[in-house]
Design an enzyme around this catalytic site. Structure first.
Site, PDB file in Angstrom:
ATOM      1  N   ASP A 115      34.496 -35.658  40.990  1.00 20.34           N
ATOM      2  CA  ASP A 115      34.152 -35.268  39.631  1.00 20.34           C
ATOM      3  C   ASP A 115      34.384 -33.764  39.517  1.00 20.34           C
ATOM      4  O   ASP A 115      34.513 -33.054  40.524  1.00 20.34           O
ATOM      5  CB  ASP A 115      32.699 -35.633  39.322  1.00 20.34           C
ATOM      6  CG  ASP A 115      32.451 -35.806  37.828  1.00 20.34           C
ATOM      7  OD1 ASP A 115      33.226 -35.248  37.026  1.00 20.34           O
ATOM      8  OD2 ASP A 115      31.485 -36.495  37.466  1.00 20.34           O
ATOM      9  N   TRP A 116      34.448 -33.262  38.304  1.00 22.39           N
ATOM     10  CA  TRP A 116      34.826 -31.867  38.066  1.00 22.39           C
ATOM     11  C   TRP A 116      33.765 -30.926  38.652  1.00 22.39           C
ATOM     12  O   TRP A 116      32.635 -30.859  38.172  1.00 22.39           O
ATOM     13  CB  TRP A 116      34.990 -31.629  36.575  1.00 22.39           C
ATOM     14  CG  TRP A 116      36.378 -31.782  36.049  1.00 22.39           C
ATOM     15  CD1 TRP A 116      37.043 -30.891  35.248  1.00 22.39           C
ATOM     16  CD2 TRP A 116      37.304 -32.855  36.275  1.00 22.39           C
ATOM     17  NE1 TRP A 116      38.317 -31.360  34.973  1.00 22.39           N
ATOM     18  CE2 TRP A 116      38.498 -32.562  35.586  1.00 22.39           C
ATOM     19  CE3 TRP A 116      37.250 -34.041  37.009  1.00 22.39           C
ATOM     20  CZ2 TRP A 116      39.614 -33.387  35.601  1.00 22.39           C
ATOM     21  CZ3 TRP A 116      38.362 -34.881  37.025  1.00 22.39           C
ATOM     22  CH2 TRP A 116      39.522 -34.543  36.332  1.00 22.39           C
TER      23      TRP A 116
END
Length: 698
Positions: A115-116
């Site tokens: 995920d970012w």
């Protein structure tokens, strides 16, 4: 959590079936589907560091099945690791998740991305199963890894495997081929039809007392269209937010369909956060001279308003939605801040609610007093402040904003308080034959970066609905939400209730078709609606321990929890009414005894005994009568939707094997079906069981 609208429901079998078909549909178009967030990322509160404690059986029975099916059946090309920790390690460096389960046990051969900003280390992450750090290589880069790979401290075979997986996905979707696509095929007639069909199929009829629905236009002269969601096609917020090409609101759809046949009395009645209009430039001034409209904007290339501004301009109004773009050339698209200063002047004396919608943090000062303080990262949400403003008086105003990463959104708006709107809505209801209240939430309440604070309809909508019902007993409530909401204050007084969810750009048309009987609703609830928060399985543990969330409910989530603890829900899992009625009969099993490799064939008949065509979702549940471990009262194992004309009947057939009887055995690290007595249950919902049959597994 705030992102419930993104999920496929509370049941692992249901989520698995939807996930597999969705993935196949996406990937047949040469697009890599990505399943997320692996795993147990079920809250936004402290999501980037919370340690989620989940026992092994619950992981395998509740939280893993949809991911497992996505890999083994859906052949998904990409998996995204979650922000949170799981039983200690961050998910992005968890050997148990990414290596033992995903790549070894399930034989996943696609790529694993983070995920970012969900990577927190270089060596542990590289040594585990993550293949791609997103959105950039802060930890996995040549400065942190290359020397160690050259020296042999890190295994080059691991690097080769990561590169091989990334390339495999790229080749699979044709990135190295001369792939052509037609960019003009956007929102075509075919697309619009699909959007409408999907929206209609998902709408759930919750209550229809006295058959108030569908609405018979021939018997009416007027309809009141009321409520905060009446003139909007709502959606959830955050990274999953979709801006529709041509959104149709319920008001617009009803005007188009029946506006020439009946009088439509529209009154919004109430506004929820995010709906206010931007403050126009004629009310904003750079100084007290009143000659220059707008606010002075100082733009900084950091998040903390530090140093000399890179740009100073006058912004006529504050209504920015920059998405991923930069406000200026040679200015960052992320990691910046803005300070606006000036004066606000109202034309008439009254109470005003000032709304600031933002992604990420904001601070608002009025007359040098801090009235909104939300200096935090989050998806778009709205903060509000209500005060009295005197006509002609200049009020000093300062708005500070920062953007960390992702979309950059900030809007300064205002509105009159809801009291005046309520009077208009009550009058509209009184002067109409029937009233439709469009209530619910929006992207400002259900979004990424924060959880809902409660399950109450925001901005006193419960009281609003009660006031409308007093004015007109023929009131229908249409909910547009992405999660359950409480209805105890008004449910007994409202004869008709529809849950429409966030149905996309064709929201209005889909809802109107159901209200008018052009479409017979057939949706079923994928989640249990509780009477109160205290009835939910996470009540005793959510936000009770800083930095840690313990899943003490184990396998008993959703309807499993309600049934085990004998708690009556507001509406049960799998529930949904129709404008017709269905009769179940003739349950047959191919055998009353089942052995290890057998497949049990199940058949029964559903008949439409009503007067209109409709569709029913038949649900098959399995109950283990006696087991060596504690098991749910019953579990969903099959479902099927059947469309029937009036008087028509069809035979529904299911097939089950021992996997439908199995539980995860922690000691043996495998799924086990124990010999003994079982019950097979066929129903219209988890509560409404129509047919049952015992059988044995040997």
């Amino acid at each position: 959590g705030g992102r419930n609208f993104e999920s496929f429901g509370e049941d692992p079998y249901l989520a698995s079936r939807i996930a597999v078909d969705y993935i196949k549909g996406v990937q047949q178009e040469n697009v890599a589907a990505t399943v997320k967030h692996f795993a147990a990322n079920n809250q936004e509160h402290q999501r980037d560091h919370v340690n989620t404690i989940v026992d092994e059986r619950s992981l395998n029975e509740i939280y893993f099945p949809a991911f497992k099916a996505a890999v083994e059946e859906g052949k998904v090309l990409a998996v995204m690791s979650a922000y949170n920790k799981l039983n200690g390690p961050f998910c992005s460096e968890s050997d148990y998740l990414l290596v033992d389960k995903l790549k070894n046990e399930w034989k996943f051969n696609g790529l694993v991305m983070s995920d970012w900003g969900a990577v927190h280390s270089s060596i542990p992450t590289f040594s585990s199963g993550l293949d791609l750090e997103m959105p950039k290589g802060d930890y996995l880069n040549q400065n942190t890894l290359l020397d160690k790979i050259k020296s042999g401290e890190l295994d080059i075979e691991k690097l080769d495997d990561k590169v091989r997986r990334i390339l495999r996905v790229m080749f699979t979707i044709g990135l190295f081929d001369d792939y052509k696509y037609d960019s003009t095929k956007v929102n075509t007639a075919e697309h619009v039809k699909i959007a409408l069909d999907v929206a209609k199929e998902g709408i759930v009829l919750l209550k229809n007392e006295g058959s108030i629905l569908p609405i018979d236009i021939s018997k009416l002269k007027s309809i009141a269209v009321i409520g905060p969601n009446s003139k909007a096609a709502r959606s959830g917020g955050g990274s999953s937010m979709v801006d529709p090409v041509n959104p149709i609101s319920p008001l617009e759809a009803l005007q188009n369909k029946v506006g020439s046949k009946v009088k439509i009395n529209f009154a919004q009645g109430l506004m929820i956060d995010g709906d206010s209009e931007p403050i126009k430039s004629k009310f904003l001034f750079t100084d007290k001279s009143g000659k220059h409209h707008g606010l002075k904007g100082e733009y900084f290339t950091n998040k903390n308003l530090e140093g000399t501004p890179a740009h100073i301009i006058t912004d006529k109004l504050i209504d920015f939605s920059l998405d991923w773009k930069s406000p200026f050339e040679n200015f960052p698209s992320d990691n910046f801040s803005i300070r606006w200063t000036g004066y606000l002047k109202a034309e008439k004396t009254d109470k005003y609610t000032i709304d600031v919608s933002s992604d990420d943090g904001v601070r608002l000062y009025l007359e040098d007093k801090l009235v909104i303080d939300d200096w935090n990262d989050h998806a778009v949400l709205t903060n509000s402040y209500t005060t009295k403003l005197e006509a002609g008086k200049y009020y000093k105003i300062k708005l500070e904003y920062y953007e960390n990463a992702g979309g950059a959104i900030v809007k300064l708006g205002w509105r009159m308080p809801n009291e005046k709107l309520l009077t208009q809505a009550i009058n509209a209801a009184k002067n109409s034959d029937i009233a439709i209240v469009f209530a619910g939430t929006s992207a400002n309440y259900e979004s990424e970066g924060f959880d809902r604070k409660d399950l109450i309809l925001p901005k006193e909508q419960d009281q609003f609905i009660k006031e409308i019902v007093k004015a007109n007993h023929n009131t229908i409530v249409v909910l547009t939400t992405g999660s359950p909401v409480f209805m105890n204050d008004w449910i007994n007084d409202v004869p008709g209730i529809i849950e429409a969810w966030f149905p996309g750009e064709q929201a209005g048309n889909a809802i109107a078709e159901v209200l008018l009987g052009e479409t017979n609703p057939s949706g079923k609830l994928p989640i249990t609606f509780p009477h109160r928060w205290e009835d939910c399985s996470a009540f005793s543990t959510y936000m009770k321990e800083d930095g840690t969330t313990r899943y003490e409910d184990g396998i008993y989530v959703g309807y499993r929890h309600f049934e085990k603890n004998k708690i009556a829900p507001l509406f049960p899992f799998g529930y949904g009414l129709s404008y017709t009625q269905f009769e179940y009969s003739g349950l047959k099993l191919s055998s009353k005894e089942m052995q290890d490799n057998d497949k049990l064939e199940v058949s029964f008949t559903i008949k439409n005994i009503g007067k209109v065509a409709g569709a029913e979702v038949a649900q098959l549940y399995i109950q283990d009568v006696q087991a060596s471990v504690d098991r749910p009262v019953k579990e969903l194992k099959r479902f099927s939707k059947v469309h029937l004309q009036p008087g028509e009947s069809k035979i529904i057939k299911f097939e089950i094997d021992k996997t439908a009887l199995s539980f995860y055995n922690v000691e043996r690290k495998s799924w086990v079906a124990e010999p003994g007595d079982f019950h097979l249950l066929i129903g219209s919902s988890s509560e409404d069981i129509r047919l049952t049959s015992p059988f044995k597994f040997e």
